[in-house]
Write an enzyme that holds these catalytic residues in place. Structure first.
Site, PDB file in Angstrom:
ATOM      1  N   SER A  77       0.815  -1.317  -0.098  1.00 18.47           N
ATOM      2  CA  SER A  77      -0.057  -0.123  -0.028  1.00 18.47           C
ATOM      3  C   SER A  77       0.885   1.187   0.161  1.00 18.47           C
ATOM      4  O   SER A  77       2.100   1.254   0.352  1.00 18.47           O
ATOM      5  CB  SER A  77      -0.927  -0.108   1.321  1.00 18.47           C
ATOM      6  OG  SER A  77      -1.495   1.183   1.327  1.00 18.47           O
ATOM      7  N   TYR A 130      -1.053  -0.237  10.850  1.00 22.25           N
ATOM      8  CA  TYR A 130      -1.309  -0.629   9.310  1.00 22.25           C
ATOM      9  C   TYR A 130      -0.054  -0.292   8.343  1.00 22.25           C
ATOM     10  O   TYR A 130       0.616  -0.733   7.474  1.00 22.25           O
ATOM     11  CB  TYR A 130      -2.460   0.011   8.884  1.00 22.25           C
ATOM     12  CG  TYR A 130      -2.968  -0.331   7.312  1.00 22.25           C
ATOM     13  CD1 TYR A 130      -3.282  -1.564   7.106  1.00 22.25           C
ATOM     14  CD2 TYR A 130      -2.825   0.562   6.471  1.00 22.25           C
ATOM     15  CE1 TYR A 130      -3.753  -1.913   5.516  1.00 22.25           C
ATOM     16  CE2 TYR A 130      -3.261   0.176   4.969  1.00 22.25           C
ATOM     17  CZ  TYR A 130      -3.608  -1.015   4.792  1.00 22.25           C
ATOM     18  OH  TYR A 130      -4.023  -1.266   3.391  1.00 22.25           O
TER      19      TYR A 130
HETATM   20  N1  LIG Z   1      -8.883  -0.785  -0.650  1.00 24.44           N
HETATM   21  C1  LIG Z   1      -7.908   0.056  -0.620  1.00 24.44           C
HETATM   22  O1  LIG Z   1      -8.019   1.116  -0.987  1.00 24.44           O
HETATM   23  C2  LIG Z   1      -6.448  -0.449  -0.335  1.00 24.44           C
HETATM   24  C3  LIG Z   1      -5.602   0.366  -0.503  1.00 24.44           C
HETATM   25  C4  LIG Z   1      -4.186  -0.358  -0.586  1.00 24.44           C
HETATM   26  C5  LIG Z   1      -3.903  -1.310  -0.397  1.00 24.44           C
HETATM   27  N2  LIG Z   1      -4.964  -2.199  -0.074  1.00 24.44           N
HETATM   28  C6  LIG Z   1      -4.571  -3.742   0.208  1.00 24.44           C
HETATM   29  O2  LIG Z   1      -5.316  -4.495  -0.730  1.00 24.44           O
HETATM   30  C7  LIG Z   1      -5.391  -5.754  -0.177  1.00 24.44           C
HETATM   31  C8  LIG Z   1      -6.982  -6.200  -0.623  1.00 24.44           C
HETATM   32  O3  LIG Z   1      -7.887  -5.422   0.163  1.00 24.44           O
HETATM   33  P1  LIG Z   1      -9.193  -4.938  -0.295  1.00 24.44           P
HETATM   34  O4  LIG Z   1      -9.289  -3.441  -0.187  1.00 24.44           O
HETATM   35  O5  LIG Z   1      -9.495  -5.672  -1.246  1.00 24.44           O
HETATM   36  O6  LIG Z   1     -10.099  -5.287   1.011  1.00 24.44           O
HETATM   37  P2  LIG Z   1     -11.119  -6.533   1.367  1.00 24.44           P
HETATM   38  O7  LIG Z   1     -12.237  -6.576   0.460  1.00 24.44           O
HETATM   39  O8  LIG Z   1     -11.621  -6.421   2.655  1.00 24.44           O
HETATM   40  O9  LIG Z   1     -10.144  -7.733   1.147  1.00 24.44           O
HETATM   41  C9  LIG Z   1      -9.630  -8.466   2.292  1.00 24.44           C
HETATM   42  C10 LIG Z   1      -9.180  -9.821   1.958  1.00 24.44           C
HETATM   43  O10 LIG Z   1      -8.192 -10.204   2.931  1.00 24.44           O
HETATM   44  C11 LIG Z   1      -8.687 -11.623   3.323  1.00 24.44           C
HETATM   45  N3  LIG Z   1      -8.080 -11.655   4.824  1.00 24.44           N
HETATM   46  C12 LIG Z   1      -8.201 -10.736   5.749  1.00 24.44           C
HETATM   47  N4  LIG Z   1      -7.950 -11.733   6.965  1.00 24.44           N
HETATM   48  C13 LIG Z   1      -7.525 -12.917   6.392  1.00 24.44           C
HETATM   49  C14 LIG Z   1      -7.106 -14.027   7.209  1.00 24.44           C
HETATM   50  N5  LIG Z   1      -6.846 -14.078   8.406  1.00 24.44           N
HETATM   51  N6  LIG Z   1      -6.678 -14.972   6.305  1.00 24.44           N
HETATM   52  C15 LIG Z   1      -7.074 -15.182   5.194  1.00 24.44           C
HETATM   53  N7  LIG Z   1      -7.491 -14.226   4.329  1.00 24.44           N
HETATM   54  C16 LIG Z   1      -7.872 -12.946   5.120  1.00 24.44           C
HETATM   55  C17 LIG Z   1     -10.204 -11.319   3.245  1.00 24.44           C
HETATM   56  O11 LIG Z   1     -10.740 -12.599   3.335  1.00 24.44           O
HETATM   57  P3  LIG Z   1     -11.677 -13.133   4.712  1.00 24.44           P
HETATM   58  O12 LIG Z   1     -11.993 -12.192   5.169  1.00 24.44           O
HETATM   59  O13 LIG Z   1     -12.442 -14.163   3.841  1.00 24.44           O
HETATM   60  O14 LIG Z   1     -10.630 -13.906   5.179  1.00 24.44           O
HETATM   61  C18 LIG Z   1     -10.236 -10.527   1.860  1.00 24.44           C
HETATM   62  O15 LIG Z   1     -10.515 -11.502   0.913  1.00 24.44           O
HETATM   63  C19 LIG Z   1      -5.197  -5.564   1.313  1.00 24.44           C
HETATM   64  O16 LIG Z   1      -3.691  -6.271   1.581  1.00 24.44           O
HETATM   65  C20 LIG Z   1      -5.258  -3.974   1.536  1.00 24.44           C
HETATM   66  O17 LIG Z   1      -4.515  -3.853   2.527  1.00 24.44           O
HETATM   67  C21 LIG Z   1      -6.062  -1.808  -0.402  1.00 24.44           C
END
Ligand SMILES: NC(=O)c1ccc[n+]([C@@H]2O[C@H](COP(=O)([O-])OP(=O)(O)OC[C@H]3O[C@@H](n4cnc5c(N)ncnc54)[C@H](OP(=O)(O)O)[C@@H]3O)[C@@H](O)[C@H]2O)c1
Length: 250
Positions: A142, A155
């Site tokens: 990120s 984070y």
């Molecule tokens: N959205 C943004 O603006 C943004 C910006 C920068 C970086 N990111 C990064 O992008 C990545 C994806 O995030 P997203 O935005 O798509 O959010 P999201 O929809 O909340 O997805 C998060 C994913 O992580 C999985 N996860 C969380 N805890 C877990 C665990 N203990 N074991 C296995 N899987 C786990 C969740 O699956 P389950 O809950 O089913 O386990 C879900 O599939 C993350 O690393 C986030 O930090 C997001």
């Protein structure tokens, strides 16, 4: 160069960016294994893939904090897929403490999911890819990891460490044909950011997935901001002196 992915594992495929990456991989003709804790959500992503008529997805309920289960699960999935070209580590959690709030349990959980889980998956996959002299690892870090942020110290620490880890892997394994891709998104519209009110330059998860896969297919072990404009923001952020940065509300 344009790499073609035929067999992929997406860790964190139940929602947001990971789910979109899985859908787009399927659209490209790639067999995908979907991992995460919420089996019902994984099944929905798999059902969309099946109904597309192109292929079917493997669904595995998996908690990335159970790191001891990774080697056997990886072996099982590689057998089922018939090999592996791509690992995407998208699992992540974000905790934004309120003013005056300090919570070690939440900070620890973020390190366990965002960093340790990523290390547990990328270590054996990198060894496999080094031995086969090919393969792509995509780690979703990120822009939050560019500086220590008052809005989410835990984070931003987890993402800074994951970025550094991926750079180390790239420096270790790219000479053996392994493509290690660091992805630093800005704001992406996913369940993780639903509660955030101000999201400048926000993009949909589908656009983020498209940009991420395009960077991965290009080869050359890139480190990319998604979308690319965040590079300029990162440059500015990095150069704000600490005594000024602490006065900002970001
Ligand atoms: N959205 C943004 O603006 C943004 C910006 C920068 C970086 N990111 C990064 O992008 C990545 C994806 O995030 P997203 O935005 O798509 O959010 P999201 O929809 O909340 O997805 C998060 C994913 O992580 C999985 N996860 C969380 N805890 C877990 C665990 N203990 N074991 C296995 N899987 C786990 C969740 O699956 P389950 O809950 O089913 O386990 C879900 O599939 C993350 O690393 C986030 O930090 C997001």
């Amino acid at each position: 160069m344009s790499l073609v992915f035929r067999r992929a594992i997406v860790v964190g495929a139940s929602s947001g960016i990971g789910a979109e990456i899985a859908r787009q991989l399927d659209a490209d003709g790639c067999a995908v294994a979907l991992l995460g804790r919420r089996e019902d959500e994984l099944n929905k992503v798999a059902a969309a893939i099946t109904s597309s008529g192109r292929g079917s997805a493997i669904v595995k309920k998996h908690d990335v904090t159970h790191t001891d289960t990774v080697p056997a699960l990886l072996d099982e999935l590689v057998k089922q897929l018939g090999g592996l070209d791509l690992l995407v580590y998208a699992s992540g959690i974000m905790f934004t403490p309120g003013e005056g709030e300090y919570d070690f349990a939440q900070d620890r959980a973020q390190i366990e999911v965002n960093l340790i889980g990523g290390m547990a998956w990328t270590n054996p996959v990198c060894a496999m890819f080094e031995a086969q002299r090919s393969g792509t690892i995509v780690g979703i870090s990120s822009i939050a990891g560019e500086r220590g942020r008052r809005t989410f110290p835990g984070y931003s620490t987890s993402k800074a460490a994951f970025t550094t880890w991926l750079e180390g892997l790239r420096n270790k394994a790219s000479r053996y044909g392994v493509n290690v891709v660091t992805v630093k998104p800005g704001f992406v519209d996913t369940p993780m950011t639903t509660a955030i009110e101000r999201k400048p330059m926000v993009i949909p998860a589908s656009k983020a997935a498209e940009l991420i896969l395009s960077a991965a297919k290009g080869g050359g072990s890139p480190s990319v901001f998604v979308p690319g404009q965040w590079w300029l923001v990162a440059m500015i952020l990095r150069h704000i002196p600490s005594f000024l940065f602490r006065k900002l509300s970001i």
